[in-house]
Design a protein around this motif. Structure first.
Motif, short mmCIF file in Angstrom:
data_model
loop_
_atom_site.label_atom_id
_atom_site.label_comp_id
_atom_site.label_asym_id
_atom_site.label_seq_id
_atom_site.Cartn_x
_atom_site.Cartn_y
_atom_site.Cartn_z
N ARG A 247 -0.01 11.10 -9.29
CA ARG A 247 -0.13 9.77 -8.73
C ARG A 247 -1.07 8.91 -9.56
O ARG A 247 -0.82 7.72 -9.80
N ASP A 248 -2.18 9.50 -10.03
CA ASP A 248 -3.10 8.74 -10.88
C ASP A 248 -2.38 8.22 -12.11
O ASP A 248 -2.59 7.09 -12.54
N ARG B 114 -2.98 14.18 -9.71
CA ARG B 114 -2.94 13.59 -11.06
C ARG B 114 -1.64 12.85 -11.33
O ARG B 114 -1.63 11.85 -12.05
N GLN C 210 -13.28 4.65 -16.25
CA GLN C 210 -13.04 5.79 -15.36
C GLN C 210 -11.62 6.33 -15.50
O GLN C 210 -11.41 7.53 -15.53
N LEU D 84 -0.19 5.38 -11.21
CA LEU D 84 -0.96 4.18 -10.90
C LEU D 84 -1.48 3.47 -12.14
O LEU D 84 -1.87 2.31 -12.08
N LYS D 85 -1.48 4.16 -13.28
CA LYS D 85 -1.92 3.50 -14.51
C LYS D 85 -0.98 2.35 -14.87
O LYS D 85 -1.35 1.46 -15.64
N MET E 261 -3.83 -4.41 -9.47
CA MET E 261 -3.74 -5.01 -8.15
C MET E 261 -4.88 -5.99 -7.91
O MET E 261 -6.04 -5.68 -8.19
N LYS F 48 0.83 -1.21 0.00
CA LYS F 48 0.00 0.00 0.00
C LYS F 48 0.86 1.26 0.00
O LYS F 48 0.43 2.31 -0.48
N ARG G 270 -9.81 -7.77 -13.64
CA ARG G 270 -9.84 -6.32 -13.46
C ARG G 270 -8.42 -5.76 -13.38
O ARG G 270 -8.13 -4.69 -13.91
N PHE H 6 -13.66 -1.14 -15.27
CA PHE H 6 -13.65 0.10 -14.48
C PHE H 6 -12.47 1.01 -14.80
O PHE H 6 -12.62 2.20 -15.04
N GLY H 7 -11.26 0.40 -14.81
CA GLY H 7 -10.06 1.19 -15.08
C GLY H 7 -10.08 1.80 -16.48
O GLY H 7 -9.56 2.88 -16.71
N ILE I 282 -1.38 4.44 -1.18
CA ILE I 282 -2.59 4.42 -0.36
C ILE I 282 -2.22 4.76 1.09
O ILE I 282 -2.95 5.43 1.79
N LEU J 215 1.74 1.86 -3.62
CA LEU J 215 0.60 2.38 -4.36
C LEU J 215 0.17 3.77 -3.88
O LEU J 215 -0.71 4.37 -4.48
#
Lengths: 257, 260
Positions: free
Chosen positions: B81-82, B79, B113, B85-86, B90, B53, B159, B109-110, B58, B56
């Protein structure tokens, strides 16, 4: 010494909570201002928070209006002031009881549901999963609920106001012997725009409180089923207390200028 | 002073994290090389989950640095971090599927969104990805609550890989599954990592699973990596902690901690 240690601990915990809540509010508001905005989710929440609360809010408003008419009639009998029933009912409902009753009912219904849903998502790592899928959980979960709640509560209260006055009207005409036309005319002539607006402003603030307490408590719930239960209870209790406190503050700000 | 850059896919340097008085990570150093499958073993409550975590973002570490593709990502937010994270996918311990969405939307979802892909195209990719983990298109419209634990893990895996990540994290991939389903998941992990050429970091206390999916194994104990080596060498590690753990002995240097 232990006594002082306790005071210190409680004070620190309180400040920590306030700080955490403030940060939560800041990130929610900045989340609202920056894209992406999830319109579909806002629509969903408007339906869940607003539309599905209509029966509960409508019924409580109806009976509150009815009992208000009855009590005022009985009470003012001592002064021979029974004729003022319609004026006092319409004032009481639009200024106070409409927003407060609707706020408390929605707090019980919606703050609990939000806290339970987000709390479960937290303890089953669904909120962490959102982050790993490059989605900001505040924007995806919190912002739609806040927006929907702030927008729909005034609408709910407008409806509650009408149904509350109608409840008073039914009781007054069916069992207290009022003339229906005169009752309504007295109500409408007496009530001012300010009475109604003040109630709607209160409603928007209550909507913010309800969604905020639901989201905040759900988001920070810990440790399984018991934690989610505690979050739900806290959400409803804190939302209700804050609504009543905010109601006093708003009333004194709006009406004592 | 120039900072030494990292050549590994993911690298942790001296990562420390404590909650209150409890030190969970006490200076973790770990490297995940390109295309490698690294498994971190360790008992329950040794901070394995906290470690991933931290990578990532978190959980924010108190000290230390984390590098992804040579770039420091320890204190990224918003952004940046987003975007970082692409690169990641996980698989969560209990799958962590969104129970308000049908299976296909979970998988997509990924894409929808995170990348703004259209729903129709995302759905096609989701169904295709479900096929890769051995699930037919009829599963796509079910709700996650209708699936068994093993099925949920598969959907979770779908996912994780749907948006073509470069790095996949597996949190206790076999926990809570029967031995056969556990082996199915292990096979899926191995074939996914081989086929997609991704780097994988798994955490587990299941030694059967670790031996099967790992190129390299590291052991975490009391917030530090106490041993790190190729999977073949785990039986002759000469490390008493590793020995006790892989043979599952109650007696030894590792003491059970009551409190988390």
């Amino acid at each position: 010494m232990n006594f002082f240690a306790t005071i210190g601990r409680v004070t620190l915990a309180a400040f920590q909570q306030i700080g955490q809540l403030s940060l939560f509010i800041v990130s929610s508001v900045t989340g609202l201002l920056r894209p992406p905005i999830y319109w579909r989710l806002i629509g969903q929440q408007v339906l869940r928070i607003g539309y599905y609360s209509l029966p509960v809010v409508g019924l409580t408003a109806f009976f509150t209006g009815g009992v208000l008419a009855l009590q005022i009639y009985i009470g003012s009998d001592r002064y021979g002031a029974e004729a003022f029933v319609p004026q006092i009912v319409v004032l009481g409902i639009t200024r106070e009881l409409g927003p407060v009753i609707a706020g408390l009912m929605v707090a019980g219904r919606v703050a609990a549901a939000i806290a339970a849903e987000l709390g479960t998502m937290r303890v089953t790592e669904q909120i962490d999963a959102l982050t790993t899928l490059s989605t900001n959980p505040i924007k995806y979960l919190v912002v739609p609920r806040l927006v929907a709640s702030v927008l729909t509560l005034p609408l709910l209260v407008a409806i509650a106001d009408s149904i509350g006055v109608f409840g008073g009207y039914i009781v007054a005409t069916k069992s207290l012997g009022f003339n229906g036309y005169v009752y309504l005319k007295n109500s409408v002539d007496f009530v001012t725009n300010e009475d109604v607006y003040s109630g709607l402003i209160k409603a928007a603030v209550f909507g913010f409180i309800i969604a905020l307490m639901g989201c905040y408590n759900g988001f920070n719930s810990k440790g399984g089923a018991q934690g989610v239960g505690a979050a739900t209870t806290n959400a409803v209790v804190t939302a209700s207390i804050l609504i009543l406190a905010a109601n006093y503050v708003l009333t004194s700000v709006i009406f004592t200028r | 002073m120039t900072k030494q850059t990292s050549t590994a896919k993911v690298e942790l340097r001296g990562v420390k994290k404590r909650f209150g008085n409890k030190v969970v990570l006490d200076g973790v150093d770990l490297k995940l090389e390109h295309g490698q499958s690294l498994v971190v073993i360790g008992g329950s409550g040794t901070g394995k989950s906290v470690m991933i975590k931290c990578v990532l973002g978190i959980i924010r570490p108190d000290e230390g640095e984390i590098y992804v593709d040579g770039k420091e990502v320890t204190r990224l937010s918003g952004r940046a971090r987003d975007a970082m994270l692409k690169k990641f996918g996980m698989l969560f311990q209990a799958a962590a599927l969104f129970d308000s969405l049908p299976v296909w939307e979970n998988v997509a979802f990924g894409l929808i969104q995170g990348r703004g892909m259209g729903r129709k195209q995302a759905r096609e990719i989701a169904v295709e990805t479900l096929g890769k983990v051995g699930l037919g298109p009829e599963v796509a419209k079910l709700s996650p609550a209708e699936l068994s634990g093993g099925m949920q893990k598969r959907v979770g895996l779908a996912r994780a890989i749907a948006s073509d990540p470069e790095i996949i994290f597996f949190d206790e991939p076999t926990t809570g599954l029967d031995p056969i389903m556990a082996d199915v998941i292990n096979d899926l992990i191995v074939s996914t990592v081989d086929r997609l050429g991704v780097s994988a970091l798994s955490i587990t206390h299941d030694m059967v699973s670790a031996r099967k999916i790992a190129d390299r194994i590291a052991m975490l104990y009391q917030g530090k990596i106490v041993w790190d080596g190729p999977t073949e060498e785990i039986d002759k590690s000469g490390n008493e902690y590793v020995e006790q753990f892989i043979h599952g002995r109650a007696e030894g240097p590792i003491k059970m901690e009551v409190r988390k």
